[in-house]
Design a protein around this motif. Structure first.
Motif, PDB file in Angstrom:
ATOM      1  N   LEU A 166       0.833  -1.218   0.000  1.00  0.00           N
ATOM      2  CA  LEU A 166       0.000   0.000   0.000  1.00  0.00           C
ATOM      3  C   LEU A 166       0.861   1.258   0.000  1.00  0.00           C
ATOM      4  N   VAL A 167       1.915   1.258   0.791  1.00  0.00           N
ATOM      5  CA  VAL A 167       2.811   2.419   0.826  1.00  0.00           C
ATOM      6  C   VAL A 167       3.528   2.560  -0.513  1.00  0.00           C
ATOM      7  N   SER A 168       3.930   1.445  -1.109  1.00  0.00           N
ATOM      8  CA  SER A 168       4.574   1.484  -2.428  1.00  0.00           C
ATOM      9  C   SER A 168       3.645   2.109  -3.461  1.00  0.00           C
ATOM     10  N   GLN A 169       2.365   1.760  -3.416  1.00  0.00           N
ATOM     11  CA  GLN A 169       1.385   2.353  -4.332  1.00  0.00           C
ATOM     12  C   GLN A 169       1.218   3.840  -4.064  1.00  0.00           C
ATOM     13  N   LYS A 170       1.172   4.210  -2.806  1.00  0.00           N
ATOM     14  CA  LYS A 170       0.989   5.619  -2.422  1.00  0.00           C
ATOM     15  C   LYS A 170       2.128   6.480  -2.949  1.00  0.00           C
ATOM     16  N   PHE A 171       3.375   5.976  -2.824  1.00  0.00           N
ATOM     17  CA  PHE A 171       4.537   6.749  -3.254  1.00  0.00           C
ATOM     18  C   PHE A 171       4.992   6.402  -4.669  1.00  0.00           C
ATOM     19  N   ASN A 172       4.293   5.458  -5.299  1.00  0.00           N
ATOM     20  CA  ASN A 172       4.571   5.073  -6.669  1.00  0.00           C
ATOM     21  C   ASN A 172       6.042   4.705  -6.891  1.00  0.00           C
ATOM     22  N   THR A 173       6.588   3.974  -5.938  1.00  0.00           N
ATOM     23  CA  THR A 173       7.966   3.503  -6.043  1.00  0.00           C
ATOM     24  C   THR A 173       8.138   2.284  -5.153  1.00  0.00           C
ATOM     25  N   LYS A 174       9.139   1.487  -5.467  1.00  0.00           N
ATOM     26  CA  LYS A 174       9.417   0.300  -4.659  1.00  0.00           C
ATOM     27  C   LYS A 174      10.351   0.684  -3.508  1.00  0.00           C
ATOM     28  N   GLY A 202      18.166  -6.293  14.439  1.00  0.00           N
ATOM     29  CA  GLY A 202      17.562  -7.151  13.427  1.00  0.00           C
ATOM     30  C   GLY A 202      16.203  -6.691  12.932  1.00  0.00           C
ATOM     31  N   SER A 203      15.777  -5.482  13.315  1.00  0.00           N
ATOM     32  CA  SER A 203      14.484  -4.960  12.824  1.00  0.00           C
ATOM     33  C   SER A 203      14.503  -4.851  11.308  1.00  0.00           C
ATOM     34  N   LEU A 204      13.329  -5.030  10.703  1.00  0.00           N
ATOM     35  CA  LEU A 204      13.183  -4.855   9.261  1.00  0.00           C
ATOM     36  C   LEU A 204      12.921  -3.385   8.972  1.00  0.00           C
ATOM     37  N   ILE A 205      13.617  -2.855   7.975  1.00  0.00           N
ATOM     38  CA  ILE A 205      13.459  -1.461   7.582  1.00  0.00           C
ATOM     39  C   ILE A 205      13.069  -1.435   6.110  1.00  0.00           C
ATOM     40  N   TYR A 206      11.973  -0.759   5.815  1.00  0.00           N
ATOM     41  CA  TYR A 206      11.569  -0.503   4.434  1.00  0.00           C
ATOM     42  C   TYR A 206      11.609   1.003   4.246  1.00  0.00           C
ATOM     43  N   GLN A 207      12.293   1.457   3.171  1.00  0.00           N
ATOM     44  CA  GLN A 207      12.398   2.888   2.900  1.00  0.00           C
ATOM     45  C   GLN A 207      11.989   3.194   1.472  1.00  0.00           C
ATOM     46  N   TRP A 208      11.235   4.270   1.347  1.00  0.00           N
ATOM     47  CA  TRP A 208      10.835   4.794   0.054  1.00  0.00           C
ATOM     48  C   TRP A 208      11.396   6.205  -0.048  1.00  0.00           C
ATOM     49  N   ASN A 209      12.054   6.497  -1.145  1.00  0.00           N
ATOM     50  CA  ASN A 209      12.583   7.840  -1.359  1.00  0.00           C
ATOM     51  C   ASN A 209      12.039   8.379  -2.666  1.00  0.00           C
ATOM     52  N   THR A 210      11.379   9.521  -2.570  1.00  0.00           N
ATOM     53  CA  THR A 210      10.892  10.223  -3.746  1.00  0.00           C
ATOM     54  C   THR A 210      11.556  11.602  -3.733  1.00  0.00           C
ATOM     55  N   SER A 245      10.245  14.299  -3.119  1.00  0.00           N
ATOM     56  CA  SER A 245       9.634  15.129  -2.072  1.00  0.00           C
ATOM     57  C   SER A 245       9.672  14.528  -0.678  1.00  0.00           C
ATOM     58  N   TYR A 246       9.648  13.196  -0.571  1.00  0.00           N
ATOM     59  CA  TYR A 246       9.480  12.553   0.734  1.00  0.00           C
ATOM     60  C   TYR A 246      10.437  11.387   0.947  1.00  0.00           C
ATOM     61  N   THR A 247      10.725  11.150   2.216  1.00  0.00           N
ATOM     62  CA  THR A 247      11.305   9.891   2.656  1.00  0.00           C
ATOM     63  C   THR A 247      10.266   9.249   3.555  1.00  0.00           C
ATOM     64  N   CYS A 248       9.940   8.000   3.276  1.00  0.00           N
ATOM     65  CA  CYS A 248       9.002   7.253   4.103  1.00  0.00           C
ATOM     66  C   CYS A 248       9.746   6.021   4.598  1.00  0.00           C
ATOM     67  N   GLN A 249       9.488   5.671   5.844  1.00  0.00           N
ATOM     68  CA  GLN A 249      10.193   4.539   6.434  1.00  0.00           C
ATOM     69  C   GLN A 249       9.249   3.755   7.338  1.00  0.00           C
ATOM     70  N   ILE A 250       9.251   2.450   7.168  1.00  0.00           N
ATOM     71  CA  ILE A 250       8.540   1.567   8.094  1.00  0.00           C
ATOM     72  C   ILE A 250       9.580   0.707   8.786  1.00  0.00           C
ATOM     73  N   THR A 251       9.495   0.659  10.092  1.00  0.00           N
ATOM     74  CA  THR A 251      10.369  -0.187  10.899  1.00  0.00           C
ATOM     75  C   THR A 251       9.491  -1.208  11.607  1.00  0.00           C
ATOM     76  N   ARG A 252       9.831  -2.483  11.456  1.00  0.00           N
ATOM     77  CA  ARG A 252       9.102  -3.545  12.158  1.00  0.00           C
ATOM     78  C   ARG A 252      10.079  -4.367  12.963  1.00  0.00           C
ATOM     79  N   SER A 253       9.752  -4.616  14.229  1.00  0.00           N
ATOM     80  CA  SER A 253      10.640  -5.404  15.083  1.00  0.00           C
ATOM     81  C   SER A 253      10.857  -6.786  14.472  1.00  0.00           C
TER      82      SER A 253
END
Length: 195
Positions: free
Chosen positions: A103-111, A121-129, A131-139
């Motif tokens: 859903l976040v990938s669709q919102k920012f139109n990027t992988k 060992g947390s999982l980090i997903y980052q989207w960079n456009t 205009s924005y940097t978006c980051q999800i961190t999951r334990s």
């Protein structure tokens, strides 16, 4: 507050909540309670921390599926929003978590770039456009919490989940210093990841 944009009037946005407000002050942008700020302090920005009470609805939802209970808003001295982060006790499985990533990938139109934090060992997903940097961190692992309701003990298993969105054109030197020093606003870089 279920949908937040960076054009929000911060005073209106927090008017229905009871935020704990702090200021970042002086050259080092140290965080101070509002009542500790003096006349000689030079303000770098403000943080609004909003914590959900059990009776409150979630402050932020993403596609009405993912509910975030605690919200942190970072503004500059003009009270223009620079970033926000939200936390959640995510009780879903891997498939549900990946649907949030999609859903976040669709919102920012990027992988996203996917990383593992070397510290825990947390999982980090980052989207960079542009205009924005978006980051999800999951334990990495699920946590457990016990609660007692009507005399019955219940155990909840959940992942810690953090969603952060940063507006790049407002990340000047002072805001970068605030982010560097504040645990609620972290933008991970290569030096934080497992190799």
């Amino acid at each position: 507050m279920s949908k937040i944009t960076f054009n929000e009037n911060i005073d209106e946005l927090v008017s229905k909540a009871e935020p704990f407000k702090t200021a970042f002050a002086n050259t080092s942008c140290e965080e101070k309670r509002i009542d500790e700020v003096g006349e000689k302090d030079q303000i770098c920005g403000f943080k609004y921390s909003i914590y959900k009470k059990e009776t409150d609805p979630s402050f932020l939802s993403f596609s009405d599926q993912f509910k975030f209970d605690n919200l942190y808003l970072l503004t500059n001295t003009e009270k223009s929003m620079v970033a926000y982060t939200a936390t959640s006790d995510f009780k879903g499985n891997e498939k549900t978590f990946l649907s949030l990533v999609n859903l976040v990938s669709q919102k920012f139109n990027t992988k996203p770039e996917q990383h593992t934090l070397f510290l825990d060992g947390s999982l980090i997903y980052q989207w960079n456009t542009p205009s924005y940097t978006c980051q999800i961190t999951r334990s990495k692992d699920k946590h457990q919490r016990e609660s007692t309701v009507n005399g019955k003990t219940k155990t909840d298993d959940f992942y810690g989940l953090i969603l952060g969105i940063y507006q790049k054109n407002k990340l000047g030197a002072k805001m970068k210093e605030v982010i560097r020093r504040n645990e609620n606003f972290v933008i991970y870089t290569d030096k934080n990841f497992e190799k």
